[in-house]
Design a protein around this motif. Sequence first.
Motif, mmCIF file in Angstrom:
data_model
loop_
_atom_site.group_PDB
_atom_site.id
_atom_site.type_symbol
_atom_site.label_atom_id
_atom_site.label_comp_id
_atom_site.label_asym_id
_atom_site.label_seq_id
_atom_site.Cartn_x
_atom_site.Cartn_y
_atom_site.Cartn_z
ATOM 1 N N ILE A 10 0.834 -1.198 0.000
ATOM 2 C CA ILE A 10 0.000 0.000 0.000
ATOM 3 C C ILE A 10 0.866 1.244 0.000
ATOM 4 N N ALA A 14 0.740 3.896 -3.193
ATOM 5 C CA ALA A 14 -0.187 4.953 -2.801
ATOM 6 C C ALA A 14 -0.097 6.132 -3.745
ATOM 7 N N GLN A 47 -3.008 5.496 3.895
ATOM 8 C CA GLN A 47 -2.788 4.984 2.555
ATOM 9 C C GLN A 47 -3.899 4.022 2.145
ATOM 10 N N ARG A 48 -4.404 3.251 3.093
ATOM 11 C CA ARG A 48 -5.567 2.397 2.810
ATOM 12 C C ARG A 48 -6.758 3.266 2.434
ATOM 13 N N HIS A 50 -6.597 6.145 0.993
ATOM 14 C CA HIS A 50 -6.326 6.559 -0.389
ATOM 15 C C HIS A 50 -6.840 5.512 -1.367
ATOM 16 N N ALA A 51 -6.501 4.250 -1.102
ATOM 17 C CA ALA A 51 -6.851 3.180 -2.026
ATOM 18 C C ALA A 51 -8.367 3.029 -2.139
ATOM 19 N N TYR A 52 -9.039 3.037 -0.997
ATOM 20 C CA TYR A 52 -10.501 2.936 -1.031
ATOM 21 C C TYR A 52 -11.130 4.150 -1.703
ATOM 22 N N PHE A 81 0.071 -5.112 -6.338
ATOM 23 C CA PHE A 81 -0.671 -3.867 -6.182
ATOM 24 C C PHE A 81 0.018 -2.733 -6.931
ATOM 25 N N HIS A 85 -1.365 -0.532 -10.272
ATOM 26 C CA HIS A 85 -1.390 0.925 -10.360
ATOM 27 C C HIS A 85 -0.663 1.420 -11.609
ATOM 28 N N CYS A 162 -16.910 1.393 -0.620
ATOM 29 C CA CYS A 162 -15.493 1.764 -0.601
ATOM 30 C C CYS A 162 -15.290 3.124 0.050
ATOM 31 N N VAL A 214 -6.870 -3.279 -9.938
ATOM 32 C CA VAL A 214 -6.545 -2.592 -8.681
ATOM 33 C C VAL A 214 -7.474 -3.064 -7.579
ATOM 34 N N PHE A 218 -6.402 -5.240 -4.221
ATOM 35 C CA PHE A 218 -6.561 -4.582 -2.924
ATOM 36 C C PHE A 218 -7.515 -5.355 -2.025
#
Length: 230
Positions: A10, A14, A47-48, A50-52, A81, A85, A162, A214, A218
Motif C-alpha cells: 500500500i 499509494a 494509505q488504505r 487513499h486506495a478505497y 498492487f 497501479h 469503498c 486494482v 486490494f
Amino acid sequence: MREGARDHEIRTAAADVAPPGARVAASIDPMTHENPAARDVDEIDLQRAHAYALLALLLGRAPTREVIEALKGLQGDASPFGMAHIALAQAAETADPDALQREYFDLFIGVGRGELLPYGSYYLTGFLHERPLVRVRDDLARLGIERAERLSEPEDHIAILCETMAGLADGRFGADPAEGQAFFERHLKPWAPRFFADLAVSPSARFYRRVAEVGAVFMDIEAQAFEMDG
C-alpha cells in the motif's frame, strides 16, 4: 501474507488522486462534526483510505479529464498492487473522457440496466434492495453515517461501500478501528472479489479492466491482512 506485506504494497503504490478525508463519491456524510481523532491516524491506514477513495471515485462516476490527468501520475513497484497501479496509469495515458463516459454507462447504467449491477444485494441474493442492503443501512446508522440527500444509489453500491471504508480507515467517522474490519467482513469480502472479477472480463471494460485489477488485488490484500489481525 507475511507480516508487513500489506504495509509495503500500500505504501509503495499509494497515490494522491483522492486525498484522505475527501468525500470523493459525495455519497455519505458523518452525522457528527469533524472528528479530532482523524488527524492522528497511522500512515498505513491513511494509505488504505487513499486506495478505497480511489476505487470509490472511479466506481462512483466516470472519471473527468482532471481525474484522468491525476491518474497518469500513479506510481507503483513490482508488487501485484504496484503493478496494477502502473497499468492503470498507462491506461489513463490514452483515455478519452467522452469514451470513458460511454464505457461507464455501458458497464453500470445501460439502457434498462448495465452489464454489471454493482450492488451487494444483487451479488448475494440475485435481487436488488434485499437483506444485504438492510444490513448495510443498519451498520451505517449504528456508526453515525448517513447518505447524502442527493444520492440516488442504494448504500450497498460498491462505490459507497469503498467510500465508507475510506472514512473508517482515515478516522473521519470517529469509529473504533475494529469497525473497519467488521464492515469489510460483512459488506465487501462476501462479494466484492466476484464483482471485480466480473468487471475484468466484462465486454465493455477497457479502461475499467485496469480498475478491476486494482480492486481485486486490494481486496485480497485487505482480506489476508485482516485474517492475520484477527
